[in-house]
Design a protein around this motif. Structure first.
Motif, PDB file in Angstrom:
ATOM      1  N   ASP A   1      -4.491  17.663  -6.845  1.00 51.65           N
ATOM      2  CA  ASP A   1      -5.549  16.851  -7.464  1.00 51.65           C
ATOM      3  C   ASP A   1      -5.740  17.234  -8.921  1.00 51.65           C
ATOM      4  O   ASP A   1      -5.854  16.372  -9.801  1.00 51.65           O
ATOM      5  CB  ASP A   1      -6.865  17.013  -6.702  1.00 51.65           C
ATOM      6  N   GLY A   2      -5.763  18.536  -9.206  1.00 53.47           N
ATOM      7  CA  GLY A   2      -5.911  18.985 -10.592  1.00 53.47           C
ATOM      8  C   GLY A   2      -4.735  18.581 -11.446  1.00 53.47           C
ATOM      9  O   GLY A   2      -4.886  18.167 -12.602  1.00 53.47           O
ATOM     10  N   PHE A   3      -3.537  18.672 -10.861  1.00 57.94           N
ATOM     11  CA  PHE A   3      -2.323  18.290 -11.588  1.00 57.94           C
ATOM     12  C   PHE A   3      -2.363  16.809 -11.967  1.00 57.94           C
ATOM     13  O   PHE A   3      -2.110  16.440 -13.127  1.00 57.94           O
ATOM     14  CB  PHE A   3      -1.097  18.581 -10.728  1.00 57.94           C
ATOM     15  N   PHE A   4      -2.680  15.944 -11.011  1.00 59.74           N
ATOM     16  CA  PHE A   4      -2.663  14.507 -11.284  1.00 59.74           C
ATOM     17  C   PHE A   4      -3.824  14.082 -12.187  1.00 59.74           C
ATOM     18  O   PHE A   4      -3.684  13.124 -12.947  1.00 59.74           O
ATOM     19  CB  PHE A   4      -2.651  13.711  -9.983  1.00 59.74           C
ATOM     20  N   HIS A   5      -4.946  14.800 -12.136  1.00 62.16           N
ATOM     21  CA  HIS A   5      -6.022  14.546 -13.108  1.00 62.16           C
ATOM     22  C   HIS A   5      -5.513  14.797 -14.526  1.00 62.16           C
ATOM     23  O   HIS A   5      -5.741  13.993 -15.445  1.00 62.16           O
ATOM     24  CB  HIS A   5      -7.226  15.451 -12.820  1.00 62.16           C
TER      25      HIS A   5
ATOM     26  N   GLU B   1       0.858  -1.181   0.000  1.00 58.94           N
ATOM     27  CA  GLU B   1       0.000   0.000   0.000  1.00 58.94           C
ATOM     28  C   GLU B   1       0.896   1.233   0.000  1.00 58.94           C
ATOM     29  O   GLU B   1       1.379   1.678   1.046  1.00 58.94           O
ATOM     30  CB  GLU B   1      -0.922  -0.006   1.217  1.00 58.94           C
ATOM     31  N   LEU B   2       1.127   1.783  -1.179  1.00 59.27           N
ATOM     32  CA  LEU B   2       2.079   2.874  -1.319  1.00 59.27           C
ATOM     33  C   LEU B   2       1.605   4.154  -0.635  1.00 59.27           C
ATOM     34  O   LEU B   2       2.421   4.969  -0.198  1.00 59.27           O
ATOM     35  CB  LEU B   2       2.346   3.140  -2.795  1.00 59.27           C
ATOM     36  N   ARG B   3       0.288   4.331  -0.534  1.00 62.17           N
ATOM     37  CA  ARG B   3      -0.218   5.547   0.119  1.00 62.17           C
ATOM     38  C   ARG B   3      -0.204   5.436   1.643  1.00 62.17           C
ATOM     39  O   ARG B   3      -0.447   6.415   2.341  1.00 62.17           O
ATOM     40  CB  ARG B   3      -1.632   5.847  -0.369  1.00 62.17           C
ATOM     41  N   ARG B   4       0.063   4.232   2.149  1.00 62.93           N
ATOM     42  CA  ARG B   4       0.162   4.000   3.589  1.00 62.93           C
ATOM     43  C   ARG B   4      -1.061   4.525   4.337  1.00 62.93           C
ATOM     44  O   ARG B   4      -0.943   5.189   5.373  1.00 62.93           O
ATOM     45  CB  ARG B   4       1.434   4.634   4.149  1.00 62.93           C
ATOM     46  N   GLY B   5      -2.222   4.228   3.790  1.00 67.25           N
ATOM     47  CA  GLY B   5      -3.456   4.630   4.455  1.00 67.25           C
ATOM     48  C   GLY B   5      -3.960   5.995   4.070  1.00 67.25           C
ATOM     49  O   GLY B   5      -5.076   6.386   4.451  1.00 67.25           O
ATOM     50  N   GLY B   6      -3.169   6.754   3.310  1.00 63.75           N
ATOM     51  CA  GLY B   6      -3.609   8.083   2.881  1.00 63.75           C
ATOM     52  C   GLY B   6      -4.627   8.007   1.751  1.00 63.75           C
ATOM     53  O   GLY B   6      -4.917   6.929   1.223  1.00 63.75           O
ATOM     54  N   GLN B   7      -5.150   9.164   1.357  1.00 69.59           N
ATOM     55  CA  GLN B   7      -6.182   9.216   0.332  1.00 69.59           C
ATOM     56  C   GLN B   7      -5.785  10.061  -0.873  1.00 69.59           C
ATOM     57  O   GLN B   7      -6.640  10.500  -1.629  1.00 69.59           O
ATOM     58  CB  GLN B   7      -7.483   9.775   0.945  1.00 69.59           C
ATOM     59  N   ALA B   8      -4.491  10.310  -1.055  1.00 68.10           N
ATOM     60  CA  ALA B   8      -4.050  11.155  -2.159  1.00 68.10           C
ATOM     61  C   ALA B   8      -4.452  10.553  -3.499  1.00 68.10           C
ATOM     62  O   ALA B   8      -4.348   9.348  -3.723  1.00 68.10           O
ATOM     63  CB  ALA B   8      -2.533  11.326  -2.110  1.00 68.10           C
ATOM     64  N   LEU B   9      -4.921  11.414  -4.414  1.00 72.30           N
ATOM     65  CA  LEU B   9      -5.279  10.938  -5.754  1.00 72.30           C
ATOM     66  C   LEU B   9      -4.049  10.609  -6.582  1.00 72.30           C
ATOM     67  O   LEU B   9      -4.122   9.823  -7.527  1.00 72.30           O
ATOM     68  CB  LEU B   9      -6.116  12.002  -6.479  1.00 72.30           C
ATOM     69  N   GLY B  10      -2.926  11.201  -6.250  1.00 79.32           N
ATOM     70  CA  GLY B  10      -1.695  10.940  -6.989  1.00 79.32           C
ATOM     71  C   GLY B  10      -0.488  11.302  -6.166  1.00 79.32           C
ATOM     72  O   GLY B  10      -0.578  12.044  -5.182  1.00 79.32           O
ATOM     73  N   GLY B  11       0.642  10.756  -6.526  1.00 78.71           N
ATOM     74  CA  GLY B  11       1.871  11.060  -5.819  1.00 78.71           C
ATOM     75  C   GLY B  11       3.056  10.437  -6.530  1.00 78.71           C
ATOM     76  O   GLY B  11       2.903   9.808  -7.589  1.00 78.71           O
TER      77      GLY B  11
ATOM     78  N   ILE C   1       3.914  10.152  -2.698  1.00 81.37           N
ATOM     79  CA  ILE C   1       2.712   9.329  -2.664  1.00 81.37           C
ATOM     80  C   ILE C   1       2.283   8.997  -1.236  1.00 81.37           C
ATOM     81  O   ILE C   1       1.097   8.800  -0.955  1.00 81.37           O
ATOM     82  CB  ILE C   1       2.903   8.016  -3.479  1.00 81.37           C
ATOM     83  N   ASP C   2       3.223   8.934  -0.307  1.00 80.24           N
ATOM     84  CA  ASP C   2       2.871   8.570   1.069  1.00 80.24           C
ATOM     85  C   ASP C   2       2.724   9.789   1.980  1.00 80.24           C
ATOM     86  O   ASP C   2       2.791   9.680   3.205  1.00 80.24           O
ATOM     87  CB  ASP C   2       3.909   7.617   1.651  1.00 80.24           C
ATOM     88  N   ARG C   3       2.487  10.961   1.386  1.00 78.03           N
ATOM     89  CA  ARG C   3       2.372  12.176   2.187  1.00 78.03           C
ATOM     90  C   ARG C   3       1.112  12.148   3.059  1.00 78.03           C
ATOM     91  O   ARG C   3       0.104  11.544   2.706  1.00 78.03           O
ATOM     92  CB  ARG C   3       2.351  13.412   1.284  1.00 78.03           C
ATOM     93  N   ALA C   4       1.214  12.814   4.197  1.00 79.48           N
ATOM     94  CA  ALA C   4       0.045  12.962   5.056  1.00 79.48           C
ATOM     95  C   ALA C   4      -0.865  14.046   4.484  1.00 79.48           C
ATOM     96  O   ALA C   4      -0.462  14.827   3.603  1.00 79.48           O
ATOM     97  CB  ALA C   4       0.501  13.342   6.466  1.00 79.48           C
TER      98      ALA C   4
ATOM     99  N   HIS D   1       5.237  -8.461  -6.092  1.00 79.33           N
ATOM    100  CA  HIS D   1       4.299  -7.672  -5.311  1.00 79.33           C
ATOM    101  C   HIS D   1       3.296  -6.996  -6.251  1.00 79.33           C
ATOM    102  O   HIS D   1       3.413  -7.078  -7.470  1.00 79.33           O
ATOM    103  CB  HIS D   1       5.034  -6.606  -4.504  1.00 79.33           C
ATOM    104  N   SER D   2       2.326  -6.331  -5.675  1.00 82.28           N
ATOM    105  CA  SER D   2       1.398  -5.498  -6.442  1.00 82.28           C
ATOM    106  C   SER D   2       1.094  -4.252  -5.622  1.00 82.28           C
ATOM    107  O   SER D   2       1.462  -4.154  -4.442  1.00 82.28           O
ATOM    108  CB  SER D   2       0.104  -6.268  -6.742  1.00 82.28           C
ATOM    109  N   HIS D   3       0.431  -3.272  -6.254  1.00 84.83           N
ATOM    110  CA  HIS D   3       0.080  -2.014  -5.582  1.00 84.83           C
ATOM    111  C   HIS D   3      -1.423  -1.802  -5.628  1.00 84.83           C
ATOM    112  O   HIS D   3      -2.114  -2.345  -6.501  1.00 84.83           O
ATOM    113  CB  HIS D   3       0.746  -0.820  -6.265  1.00 84.83           C
ATOM    114  N   GLU D   4      -1.889  -0.926  -4.749  1.00 83.05           N
ATOM    115  CA  GLU D   4      -3.307  -0.567  -4.766  1.00 83.05           C
ATOM    116  C   GLU D   4      -3.575   0.606  -5.707  1.00 83.05           C
ATOM    117  O   GLU D   4      -4.709   1.032  -5.891  1.00 83.05           O
ATOM    118  CB  GLU D   4      -3.783  -0.222  -3.339  1.00 83.05           C
ATOM    119  N   VAL D   5      -2.526   1.139  -6.327  1.00 84.14           N
ATOM    120  CA  VAL D   5      -2.629   2.276  -7.238  1.00 84.14           C
ATOM    121  C   VAL D   5      -1.960   1.937  -8.568  1.00 84.14           C
ATOM    122  O   VAL D   5      -1.133   1.031  -8.643  1.00 84.14           O
ATOM    123  CB  VAL D   5      -1.959   3.529  -6.629  1.00 84.14           C
ATOM    124  N   HIS D   6      -2.336   2.664  -9.624  1.00 80.78           N
ATOM    125  CA  HIS D   6      -1.631   2.551 -10.898  1.00 80.78           C
ATOM    126  C   HIS D   6      -0.264   3.216 -10.769  1.00 80.78           C
ATOM    127  O   HIS D   6      -0.088   4.160  -9.989  1.00 80.78           O
ATOM    128  CB  HIS D   6      -2.411   3.244 -12.020  1.00 80.78           C
TER     129      HIS D   6
END
Length: 289
Positions: free
Chosen positions: A157-161, A31-41, A143-146, A55-60
């Motif tokens: 969010d706009g940038f990663f969209h 889990e690369l976001r480590r519980g966070g909810q960031a749309l991108g990182g 990606i793992d930022r708080a 391994h695998s990830h929960e994000v692309h």
């Protein structure tokens, strides 16, 4: 990998262990976001050689090789990520990466909701200068930022969209930089032997190593992979050559010999046909960028 000291049975068993899920070690979900909810990182890797393990990830994920060579293996193919190319790894895809020494990569991750048609397999992409610069810019958001400032999160969010939309378009332009894999034990063993002896291998060498006739070897490759052993050998040699040419101080002549070409001119023709540029041009471009 060196397989010359293995017996025919060892080769077959090695291939079997690497392909059959019931015989493999458990594969992790990271889990690369480590519980966070960031749309991108993002994250930056720079260091010694590394084998990540399966391994695998929960994000692309899209990973761009700034310097050095990365190899990505899935259950379906073995991919080469040379400098200035990007690897697309959709969420949930089991894979392992081999970071060769002196490698530097930037990876950007996306929440699955950001990419409408991610596919179910890895791909190697020739990214545009715009995507490259945006991936580097994305390093300001790990990606793992708080949870951070609300206004900054709105900007990110706009940038990663936007970046996700550009990557979605790039997925239609795949580079043929992969080798197939198979669960067939004889073919898998033959492929391993071939890759380990690219400087001098012949169909006769391979058939003797896996204890089948040369005719049977050629039939098994065509029936199992949909391509001839000769084509597989050429592709393996070209991918190895691309990786070697990306190394500092590696000459075209050294590379040609290392992948089994006695003639520099024949190597240059084969490389140019496969990559769209000569070995010298490729080496200079990779070093310059």
């Amino acid at each position: 990998m060196t397989v010359s000291a293995l017996s025919d049975r060892d080769l077959a068993e090695t291939a079997k262990l690497s392909r059959e899920p019931s015989l493999r070690p458990a594969r992790r979900v990271i889990e690369l976001r480590r519980g966070g909810q960031a749309l991108g990182g993002s994250y930056l890797y720079e260091g010694d050689g590394l084998i990540t393990g399966w391994h695998s990830h929960e994000v692309h994920q899209i990973e761009y090789a700034l310097h050095g060579v990365v190899e990505v293996e899935t259950d379906f193919a073995h991919y080469l990520l040379p400098p200035q190319q990007a690897a697309w790894i959709p969420a949930g895809l089991e894979h392992q990466a081999v970071m060769n020494p002196d490698v530097k990569t930037v990876a950007v991750m996306f929440d699955p909701a950001l990419v409408a048609a991610p596919g179910d397999r890895a791909r190697i992409l020739a990214v545009s200068p715009l995507i490259r610069e945006m991936m580097i810019y994305a390093l300001r958001w790990q990606i793992d930022r708080a949870d951070g400032d609300a206004e900054d999160e709105k900007v990110s969010d706009g940038f990663f969209h936007t970046l996700a939309n550009l990557v979605s378009e790039a997925l239609d332009h795949e580079a043929p930089l992969s080798l197939p894999t198979t669960e067939h034990p004889i073919v898998a063993a033959a492929m391993a032997f071939t890759k380990a002896h690219l400087d001098s291998v012949s169909a006769d060498d391979v058939s003797r190593a896996v204890s089948v006739s040369e005719r049977t070897l050629r039939r098994l490759f065509q029936d199992t992979l949909g391509l001839s052993w000769r084509t597989y050998l050429l592709h393996a040699r070209m991918l190895r050559a691309m990786a070697l040419l990306a190394a500092p101080g590696q000459s075209v002549q050294q590379t040609a010999s290392a992948v089994g070409f006695d003639s520099l001119s024949s190597f240059t023709r084969a490389f140019a046909h496969f990559c769209g540029e000569t070995p010298s041009t490729y080496r200079k471009r990779v070093a310059g960028e």
